[in-house]
Design a protein around this motif. Structure first.
Motif, PDB file in Angstrom:
ATOM      1  N   GLN A   1      -9.408  -2.192   2.420  1.00 20.07           N
ATOM      2  CA  GLN A   1      -9.707  -0.569   2.261  1.00 20.07           C
ATOM      3  C   GLN A   1      -9.284   0.018   3.633  1.00 20.07           C
ATOM      4  OE1 GLN A   1     -10.506  -0.177  -0.861  1.00 20.07           O
ATOM      5  NE2 GLN A   1     -11.284  -2.545  -1.203  1.00 20.07           N
TER       6      GLN A   1
ATOM      7  N   HIS B   1      -3.378   6.229   1.645  1.00 19.32           N
ATOM      8  CA  HIS B   1      -4.512   7.061   0.875  1.00 19.32           C
ATOM      9  C   HIS B   1      -4.631   8.288   1.253  1.00 19.32           C
ATOM     10  CE1 HIS B   1      -6.970   3.351  -0.685  1.00 19.32           C
ATOM     11  NE2 HIS B   1      -5.888   3.490  -1.279  1.00 19.32           N
TER      12      HIS B   1
ATOM     13  N   LEU C   1      -4.610  11.058  -1.088  1.00 15.51           N
ATOM     14  CA  LEU C   1      -5.687  11.029  -2.237  1.00 15.51           C
ATOM     15  C   LEU C   1      -6.753  11.597  -1.507  1.00 15.51           C
ATOM     16  CD1 LEU C   1      -5.429   7.686  -3.684  1.00 15.51           C
ATOM     17  CD2 LEU C   1      -4.840   9.834  -4.746  1.00 15.51           C
ATOM     18  N   PHE C   2      -6.805  11.151  -0.069  1.00 13.01           N
ATOM     19  CA  PHE C   2      -8.105  11.670   0.723  1.00 13.01           C
ATOM     20  C   PHE C   2      -7.531  11.990   2.009  1.00 13.01           C
ATOM     21  CE2 PHE C   2      -9.347   8.013  -2.114  1.00 13.01           C
ATOM     22  CZ  PHE C   2     -10.360   8.611  -2.934  1.00 13.01           C
TER      23      PHE C   2
ATOM     24  N   PRO D   1     -16.467   7.707   2.000  1.00 15.81           N
ATOM     25  CA  PRO D   1     -17.359   7.474   0.914  1.00 15.81           C
ATOM     26  C   PRO D   1     -16.899   6.371   0.139  1.00 15.81           C
ATOM     27  CG  PRO D   1     -17.058   9.783   1.196  1.00 15.81           C
ATOM     28  CD  PRO D   1     -16.092   9.225   2.254  1.00 15.81           C
ATOM     29  N   LEU D   2     -15.687   6.262  -0.145  1.00 12.24           N
ATOM     30  CA  LEU D   2     -15.136   5.014  -0.769  1.00 12.24           C
ATOM     31  C   LEU D   2     -15.486   3.637  -0.219  1.00 12.24           C
ATOM     32  CD1 LEU D   2     -13.476   4.781  -3.371  1.00 12.24           C
ATOM     33  CD2 LEU D   2     -11.437   4.288  -1.974  1.00 12.24           C
TER      34      LEU D   2
ATOM     35  N   ALA E   1     -19.104   2.920  -0.533  1.00 14.88           N
ATOM     36  CA  ALA E   1     -19.376   2.327  -1.983  1.00 14.88           C
ATOM     37  C   ALA E   1     -18.994   0.948  -1.983  1.00 14.88           C
ATOM     38  CB  ALA E   1     -18.458   3.234  -2.975  1.00 14.88           C
ATOM     39  N   ASP E   2     -17.779   0.711  -1.285  1.00 15.92           N
ATOM     40  CA  ASP E   2     -17.317  -0.550  -1.761  1.00 15.92           C
ATOM     41  C   ASP E   2     -18.349  -1.690  -0.915  1.00 15.92           C
ATOM     42  OD1 ASP E   2     -15.743  -2.694  -2.534  1.00 15.92           O
ATOM     43  OD2 ASP E   2     -14.435  -2.948  -0.529  1.00 15.92           O
TER      44      ASP E   2
ATOM     45  N   GLU F   1     -21.306  -1.150  -0.358  1.00 14.11           N
ATOM     46  CA  GLU F   1     -22.849  -1.479  -1.034  1.00 14.11           C
ATOM     47  C   GLU F   1     -22.522  -2.438  -2.232  1.00 14.11           C
ATOM     48  OE1 GLU F   1     -25.502  -0.567   0.002  1.00 14.11           O
ATOM     49  OE2 GLU F   1     -24.585   0.377   1.940  1.00 14.11           O
ATOM     50  N   MET F   2     -21.276  -2.311  -2.818  1.00 10.04           N
ATOM     51  CA  MET F   2     -21.083  -3.257  -3.897  1.00 10.04           C
ATOM     52  C   MET F   2     -21.255  -4.593  -3.358  1.00 10.04           C
ATOM     53  SD  MET F   2     -18.319  -1.022  -6.054  1.00 10.04           S
ATOM     54  CE  MET F   2     -17.817  -2.230  -7.096  1.00 10.04           C
TER      55      MET F   2
END
Lengths: 277, 277
Positions: free
Chosen positions: A225, A234, A237-238, A244-245, A248-249, A251-252
């Motif tokens: 990432q 990216h 895209l961002f 934030p992405l 989330a990764d 936390e997963m």
DNA sequence: TCACGAAGTGAACATCGTTCACGACTCACC
DNA sequence: GGTGAGTCGTGAACGATGTTCACTTCGTGA
């Protein structure tokens, strides 16, 4: 800077010559680091470093064997810097060694030794990205195109720095594993994988085969990432970054490692298994 | 090579001049690609390419604006090559466009359109690593240190290639999502993440916000493993390559995405949720 | 004091990307 | 078929790079 150096408290064993040599070496590395920060690793030019220092290009060769040698020195120090950053995020004790003069910005989250292991893992993971996005060119120096044909000598400072980064990343996971709080996965039981992994454990004896494999996979996962973001893949895209992405990764990853589950009290020998496949 | 070219079946619209120009351009790119394969992207030298072609260095400037321009051309073609490799692994139909003359070795696993979506996802994931380890210098060209200061123009061939790689990777996941077979995760519901992700979906309308985020994370996760391996950061651990470790990661990814679960028949609007946290 | 060795300099060499003036050749048009 | 315009390729040149080498300057231990 080191302008206010200890003029007479310097140990007598070091004469003036050794002192100025040491100071020149520090100045050289700092100038080279500034060059890398501004123009990237491929843009590092010995002549430009010499200009920055007000020195003749040939003079640098009293301190550095070649451009490649200077780069590997910077790589080793970069690993130390990143490793230090991770240790701070993990709530490191006073131990600070080999850290450059200009300290990097502190990681966004600093945990403490008594913090829950999930929070410490999260802090270290966020610190990894934080260092990378705030030192993009150094990240590229460490993890981008390798110097063609270069292989780090096993005993050298480069692998020492890599080990510091590795242990800095792994530290919370090692503790979680030892507390029996890491959930493994059936895919880690593959005999071929275990066979390939086991000789490595002569160096990393704190972990089992599965745990070490899980750590490598977790590192690679986060590294991917960060790498895609820092190297600009990216950006379309961002444009404002991928935090934030990434969160989330993380936390997963934490939940898949089982770090949110209730501690079972199992020892490292008996981690609780994966949910029924 | 193209020696057995269609001598007279060539459309009359192309005169001799245009033909030799096109052939020279192909030869130039091939010579540059060989250089990159042998010496890496940073080692690409225009003069060396010219020598390889038996040409004067200045002559190359009739075909290429600069060294950087040649590199971006190679980058775009590299994306196309990697994308083609992924499409073949996914069991692509006859459509092959913009593929270089010398085809890369076929991916280790080739699925077919009727294959289960988990197997197709696995095939694509393995093909990603396979292309990378068999084209390390091209992988470095695409995903290593970016050319400092270069930003790919949004309409240009570079982003077209990136999109081909992206869709090649995402294709099985898109189908799995549309079949309601992708398990999402509560962390993907973060409103800030959804806000950052939603403008992107104007381009990628086949997926929901969570699904697109999951795809990006899956890509990054695999990319990290591949990147660490290809750039040599695992060589001291696994001198023979990291395939078993990578395979384990792919299996874990597949199971965490829920691709091994029984299809629920839910539409893309109602993917089955994550197991209770 | 003095000789040794380290530090630093300037010139030089090979290589690189890039530009430019110039000759040879191709092609469309009369 | 001739001719003019435009393309292709060349060789020389410029500035920059990494690196080497002979040479001077200067700190330091005997």
């Amino acid at each position: 800077m080191g302008e206010t150096a200890t003029d007479q408290s310097t140990p007598v064993t070091e004469g003036r010559r050794q002192r100025v040599r040491r100071e020149t070496m520090v100045e050289l590395k700092q100038a080279a680091l500034d060059e890398v920060r501004e123009r990237g690793a491929v843009g590092l030019s010995l002549r430009s470093v010499a200009r920055r220092m007000g020195m003749s290009p040939a003079g640098l060769y009293r301190y550095v064997a070649s451009r490649e040698d200077l780069l590997t020195t910077l790589i080793a120090e970069g690993y130390q810097d990143l490793g230090h950053h991770l240790e701070v995020a993990n709530g490191a004790p006073a131990h600070v060694g080999g850290v450059p003069d200009r300290p990097p910005p502190s990681p966004p989250v600093i945990a403490g030794p008594e913090t829950d292991v999930a929070d410490r893992t999260r802090a270290v993971a966020l610190a990894y990205r934080h260092w990378a996005v705030s030192h993009p060119n150094e990240f590229g120096l460490l993890f981008g195109d390798p110097i063609p044909g270069y292989e780090a000598p096993t005993g050298g400072p480069t692998v020492a720095g890599m080990r510091r980064v590795g242990t800095g990343l792994a530290q919370p996971l090692v503790e979680a594993w030892q507390a029996g709080r890491v959930r493994t996965h059936p895919a880690m039981a593959d005999p071929e994988l275990r066979a390939g992994l086991s000789p490595v454990l002569e160096f990393e004896s704190e972990l089992s085969v599965e745990a070490f494999g899980l750590f490598l996979l977790a590192w690679g996962r986060l590294h991917g990432q960060v790498s895609l973001e820092v190297f600009g893949h990216h950006r379309w895209l961002f444009p404002d970054g991928c935090e934030p992405l990434y969160r989330a990764d993380v936390e997963m990853l934490l939940s898949e490692l089982g770090l949110f589950d209730e501690p079972t009290g199992d020892g490292p020998g008996e981690p609780h298994g994966h949910d029924p496949a």
